[in-house]
Design an enzyme around this catalytic site. Sequence first.
Site, PDB file in Angstrom:
ATOM      1  CG  HIS A 185      46.295  43.175  44.112  1.00 12.83           C
ATOM      2  ND1 HIS A 185      47.357  42.303  44.079  1.00 12.83           N
ATOM      3  CD2 HIS A 185      46.657  44.224  43.354  1.00 12.83           C
ATOM      4  CE1 HIS A 185      48.326  42.808  43.338  1.00 12.83           C
ATOM      5  NE2 HIS A 185      47.918  43.982  42.885  1.00 12.83           N
TER       6      HIS A 185
ATOM      7  CD  GLU B 253      46.207  39.636  46.184  1.00 17.43           C
ATOM      8  OE1 GLU B 253      47.092  40.473  45.963  1.00 17.43           O
ATOM      9  OE2 GLU B 253      45.348  39.321  45.325  1.00 17.43           O
TER      10      GLU B 253
ATOM     11  CB  CYS C 151      47.953  42.512  39.370  1.00 15.22           C
ATOM     12  SG  CYS C 151      48.597  44.210  39.393  1.00 15.22           S
TER      13      CYS C 151
END
Length: 365
Positions: A331, A333, A246
Amino acid sequence: MKARLILEDGTECIGTAFGAVTESLGEVVFNTGLTGYQEVLSDPSYCGQIVTMTYPLIGNYGINRDDFEAVRPFIHGFVVREHCDLPSNWRSTSTLDELLKAYEIPGISGVDTRMLTRKIRHFGTLKGMITTSDAPLEELVASLQQATLMTDQVSRVSTKSVFSAPGTGHRVVLVDYGSKHGILRELTKRGCDVVVVPYNVTAEEIRRLQPDGILLSNGPGDPKDVPQSIQTIAQILGEYPLFGICLGHQLFALASGADTEKLKFGHRGGNHPVKELTTGRTYITSQNHGYAVKEDSIAGTGLEVTHLALNDGTIEGLRDVKKQAFSVQYHPEAAPGPYDSGYLFDQFLDMIVSTKEEKSYAKTR
């Protein structure tokens, strides 16, 4: 109590106040997630923003201890169509209203979020204000138009000191620009010995930690507002395997000589399709960013585009093969969102292993 959401273009939305009864300014953005409002609230990348949830019912499963992505929320306001103050979930320990009150964050419900989202998509993100004041609309709009939004978000959300999450595997220095806990979870569950450092860490301080790899985290705001970080990344590029996420992706691009630009209304939600160019496979990704790398700035930097957003064609991934570095705009995660892209952490560790093997072979020659 009546609350008002005022936009800099003169739009006024009248609704019901919940959370803290206070006045707050910020950039008004929207998130398309159906669930995950707790993770959205606690994502440091929203620092300084007033977040509008497009899904109409928010708060119905409450707030729990385990789903925070930071130790506290940093958003400046929360806008919903319908706020549920009687949550039903066995994990719930408090309500959305209680969380916002605890951190002095104003909320407003009863807003036509569909209209608001369409306006942002058409005109772009706008400065906004949540207030319970009865002052004339013209007066509030005038003050809002003259207001300057913050530009020091990264310094507000980054850790102030170095700390570690010990492991028995590869040592990864995680540069915290506003890192979500999900990134640390993905590294530690792979056994990494993680050292988290502040955003203003120097190249020499990183070298003293003797990392096997470096991960540049997500974070809020314009990447050009942290020039010191760009300089540090440029100094260490090529010395260690590097993975950017990001804001970390944007800083990696700037450090490599590319450029970034502000998007009209950004990407925020857990349902954004991204195409991986090498395989042709499409992943559904979690995203939260208002800036992107300019495609016409890539030439001559040594960077290659690896991923593209299917909704608007913007760059979602980069790599520099010679410098053992890569990054993604989304992202991996998740939290909230799909975990389809978790394999990128494995690719990062594979890069660390191959780099170690190459260095070991070079020493024996």
